[in-house]
Design a protein around this motif. Structure first.
Motif, PDB file in Angstrom:
ATOM      1  N   ASP A  35     -78.417  74.513 -61.917  1.00  0.00           N
ATOM      2  CA  ASP A  35     -77.596  74.936 -60.782  1.00  0.00           C
ATOM      3  C   ASP A  35     -76.584  73.875 -60.370  1.00  0.00           C
ATOM      4  O   ASP A  35     -75.778  74.104 -59.466  1.00  0.00           O
ATOM      5  CB  ASP A  35     -78.491  75.273 -59.582  1.00  0.00           C
ATOM      6  CG  ASP A  35     -79.263  76.569 -59.777  1.00  0.00           C
ATOM      7  OD1 ASP A  35     -78.837  77.381 -60.625  1.00  0.00           O
ATOM      8  OD2 ASP A  35     -80.292  76.762 -59.088  1.00  0.00           O
ATOM      9  N   GLY A  48     -67.772  71.131 -48.265  1.00  0.00           N
ATOM     10  CA  GLY A  48     -67.918  70.017 -49.192  1.00  0.00           C
ATOM     11  C   GLY A  48     -68.243  68.725 -48.460  1.00  0.00           C
ATOM     12  O   GLY A  48     -67.706  68.456 -47.385  1.00  0.00           O
ATOM     13  N   GLU A  62     -77.250  72.552 -55.413  1.00  0.00           N
ATOM     14  CA  GLU A  62     -76.503  73.361 -56.370  1.00  0.00           C
ATOM     15  C   GLU A  62     -75.007  73.186 -56.146  1.00  0.00           C
ATOM     16  O   GLU A  62     -74.560  72.871 -55.059  1.00  0.00           O
ATOM     17  CB  GLU A  62     -76.890  74.845 -56.248  1.00  0.00           C
ATOM     18  CG  GLU A  62     -76.668  75.439 -54.874  1.00  0.00           C
ATOM     19  CD  GLU A  62     -77.103  76.895 -54.800  1.00  0.00           C
ATOM     20  OE1 GLU A  62     -77.365  77.491 -55.854  1.00  0.00           O
ATOM     21  OE2 GLU A  62     -77.172  77.433 -53.675  1.00  0.00           O
ATOM     22  N   GLY A  63     -74.251  73.379 -57.220  1.00  0.00           N
ATOM     23  CA  GLY A  63     -72.806  73.239 -57.141  1.00  0.00           C
ATOM     24  C   GLY A  63     -72.311  72.080 -57.985  1.00  0.00           C
ATOM     25  O   GLY A  63     -73.024  71.555 -58.841  1.00  0.00           O
ATOM     26  N   GLN A  64     -71.101  71.668 -57.716  1.00  0.00           N
ATOM     27  CA  GLN A  64     -70.460  70.623 -58.499  1.00  0.00           C
ATOM     28  C   GLN A  64     -70.645  69.263 -57.831  1.00  0.00           C
ATOM     29  O   GLN A  64     -70.372  69.101 -56.645  1.00  0.00           O
ATOM     30  CB  GLN A  64     -68.972  70.933 -58.651  1.00  0.00           C
ATOM     31  CG  GLN A  64     -68.710  72.225 -59.426  1.00  0.00           C
ATOM     32  CD  GLN A  64     -67.256  72.639 -59.367  1.00  0.00           C
ATOM     33  OE1 GLN A  64     -66.602  72.505 -58.325  1.00  0.00           O
ATOM     34  NE2 GLN A  64     -66.729  73.143 -60.472  1.00  0.00           N
ATOM     35  N   ASN A  87     -68.485  70.308 -54.560  1.00  0.00           N
ATOM     36  CA  ASN A  87     -69.347  70.557 -53.402  1.00  0.00           C
ATOM     37  C   ASN A  87     -69.923  69.254 -52.860  1.00  0.00           C
ATOM     38  O   ASN A  87     -70.125  69.112 -51.654  1.00  0.00           O
ATOM     39  CB  ASN A  87     -70.497  71.490 -53.792  1.00  0.00           C
ATOM     40  CG  ASN A  87     -70.009  72.805 -54.365  1.00  0.00           C
ATOM     41  OD1 ASN A  87     -69.937  72.949 -55.584  1.00  0.00           O
ATOM     42  ND2 ASN A  87     -69.664  73.746 -53.507  1.00  0.00           N
ATOM     43  N   ASN A 117     -64.540  70.235 -51.852  1.00  0.00           N
ATOM     44  CA  ASN A 117     -64.453  71.667 -51.583  1.00  0.00           C
ATOM     45  C   ASN A 117     -64.141  71.877 -50.099  1.00  0.00           C
ATOM     46  O   ASN A 117     -64.820  71.326 -49.238  1.00  0.00           O
ATOM     47  CB  ASN A 117     -65.795  72.335 -51.948  1.00  0.00           C
ATOM     48  CG  ASN A 117     -65.723  73.848 -51.920  1.00  0.00           C
ATOM     49  OD1 ASN A 117     -65.280  74.444 -50.954  1.00  0.00           O
ATOM     50  ND2 ASN A 117     -66.168  74.476 -52.991  1.00  0.00           N
TER      51      ASN A 117
END
Length: 504
Positions: free
Chosen positions: A223, A322, A193-195, A271, A318
């Motif tokens: 997600d 990250g 999940e995340g970018q 992320n 991040n």
């Protein structure tokens, strides 16, 4: 034979049939003809399934565009549907029919604007062979629910991309990273999940494998958020089409653009970063970016972009956990020219280099340059702080053919589980010849060179139980037999040369 990650079977049969229709057309050009038709078949299949469902319900709303948009299905106007394409397969105007279909689909679906191939009517494209290609794809469902559950589209599309990369040789590497490399990166960093960001996204393979990973582990595809950038305009369109086929929403920037000079995601702090940037670029325009904010660990040389790519990724990472996973040429592990050694030293002392994996040779269709995987993380676990994991995977994999090697699923899991166990302190131990957890002091003692072979050592050979004296006698005898055979062959060759007047 080892089991690989490349799917074979009907994909291979389909490729062989499609490739026969290529005739003398260049692979780089034919690629867009074929992949564009696969896309058209996909959207038509998914549309027709919904159309038939609505028609059976009997409410008369099967031509209501909103019914399709609500289910994330592309709206396909009547003249653009596959039934119409198929009906004109043997017509001389098949090229114009397909071009018009592509234009109408783009017009009705904003996310596809300017993306689809629309030059099927050009004179040099053999219309008989184009019609035969339409007939070939007519018999394959790629967009129905059943086909989507089996990932027919993904398998065919990925297989074709790989085949085109092989056919194009060096240029193919610009848009395609072998799936076993992508899967290794994805299995290591686990992008649940995340970018997710790829600053050199090619045809979007990193994103597709990430989405597949989430689905296989029963996560929610919603997600993850996808961000990418690609400088080549044709490849940028290919990525847009590739992601659209899989129903993945992505921000690939407003247009194709150079990541260094026209950053389309300036404020992004992802992320996860997954990338296979072009190796050793010498004309990346570094002389115009001497004071750039991204060069936290040192100004990269103007004649090689490797450390510019690494720092560009770190800039977009991040700050809380990250992780970036990227492929680079092995030279980046040890180069000390033009400030690269100093940048690498600063990155290591900054404790953001987490793992280095030496990969086997011949994994790429496009280059024989040996490559390694770099994993960089902001915010290591307590078990990983002040350390770097080195993995030497050069002996893994198997040959698919005489030119290309591939990692098996077991190979991928061996690398990924070794990394995960080390990172979390679960049942990890150094294995001579394969993996070594080194402290930053140990790396400093090696002059900050990151070549895994320096740390893992040579694998211990198993004792076969044969006494040393007996083994030496046997090996010496075999060696002298080979010497004798070599002399006999040498004499035979000399006789043959003398017989045709080329003796000494």
């Amino acid at each position: 034979m080892a089991t690989g990650t490349t799917n074979v079977g009907f994909e291979e049969q389909l490729w062989q049939a499609a490739d026969k229709l290529r005739s003398n057309m260049d692979a780089a050009e034919y690629k867009h003809v074929v992949l564009g038709l696969i896309f058209l078949k996909y959207v038509s299949d998914s549309f027709k399934e919904k159309f038939d469902q609505l028609k059976d319900e009997g409410y008369g709303d099967e031509e209501d565009r909103d019914e399709y948009i609500a289910d994330n299905i592309f709206w396909v106007p009547k003249d653009a549907r596959w039934e119409n394409i198929k009906a004109h397969a043997t017509s001389t105007d098949i090229g114009e029919i397909i071009d018009k279909a592509m234009e109408e689909i783009e017009k009705e679906n904003g996310s596809l604007k300017g993306v689809l191939t629309k030059n099927y009517s050009r004179r040099e494209l053999d219309k008989t062979r184009l019609g035969e290609l339409v007939t070939l794809f007519t018999n394959i469902d790629v967009g129905t629910t059943a086909a989507q559950e089996r990932d027919v589209l993904g398998r065919v599309y990925e297989y074709f991309l790989g085949k085109f990369a092989s056919a194009e040789g060096k240029l193919g590497g610009e848009f395609y990273t072998p799936s076993c490399i992508v899967r290794t990166l994805v299995e290591m960093i686990e992008p649940f999940e995340g970018q997710i960001f790829d600053p050199a996204c090619g045809s979007g393979g990193m994103f597709c494998q990430s989405a597949r990973f989430v689905k296989e582990h029963r996560g929610n595809i919603r997600d993850i958020s996808i961000f990418g950038q690609e400088s080549n305009p044709t490849t940028w369109k290919l990525a847009k089409m590739n992601l659209a086929l899989r129903g993945l929403e992505a921000n690939l920037g407003k247009h194709n653009a150079d990541s260094f000079h026209d950053d389309q995601h300036k404020t992004l702090k992802a992320n996860y970063i997954l990338a296979n940037p072009p190796f050793n670029i010498s004309d990346w325009g570094g002389e115009r970016l001497k004071d750039d904010i991204r060069w936290k660990y040192g100004v990269p040389p103007t004649n090689n972009a490797n450390y510019a790519w690494l720092q560009h990724m770190l800039h977009h990472l991040n700050p809380v956990g990250g992780v970036a996973a990227t492929v680079l040429a092995n030279g980046s592990l040890s180069s000390n020219t033009s400030n690269e050694g100093e940048i690498r030293k600063n990155m290591i002392n900054g404790d953001i280099v987490e793992c280095i994996v030496s990969m086997p040779g011949q994994l790429f269709y496009s280059t024989g340059i040996p490559v390694s995987l770099w994993l960089m993380r902001k915010g290591k676990t307590d078990e990983a702080k002040g350390k770097i994991l080195f993995i030497d995977a050069r002996n893994l994999g198997f040959m698919v053919d005489r030119k290309v090697r591939e990692l098996s699923e077991d190979d991928i899991q061996k690398i990924a589980s070794t990394y995960q166990n080390w990172r979390h302190g679960n049942d990890y131990e150094d294995i001579r010849g394969f993996c070594k957890s080194a402290t930053l002091d140990e790396v400093a003692e090696q002059d900050y060179i990151l070549t895994p072979g320096r740390y893992v050592g040579i694998a211990e050979l198993e004792d076969d139980g044969e006494p040393f004296d007996e083994k030496m006698t046997r090996l010496t005898t075999e060696l002298y037999d080979l010497f004798e055979e070599s002399h006999e062959l040498e004499n035979e060759i000399c006789k043959k040369l003398a017989a045709i007047g080329f003796g000494k």
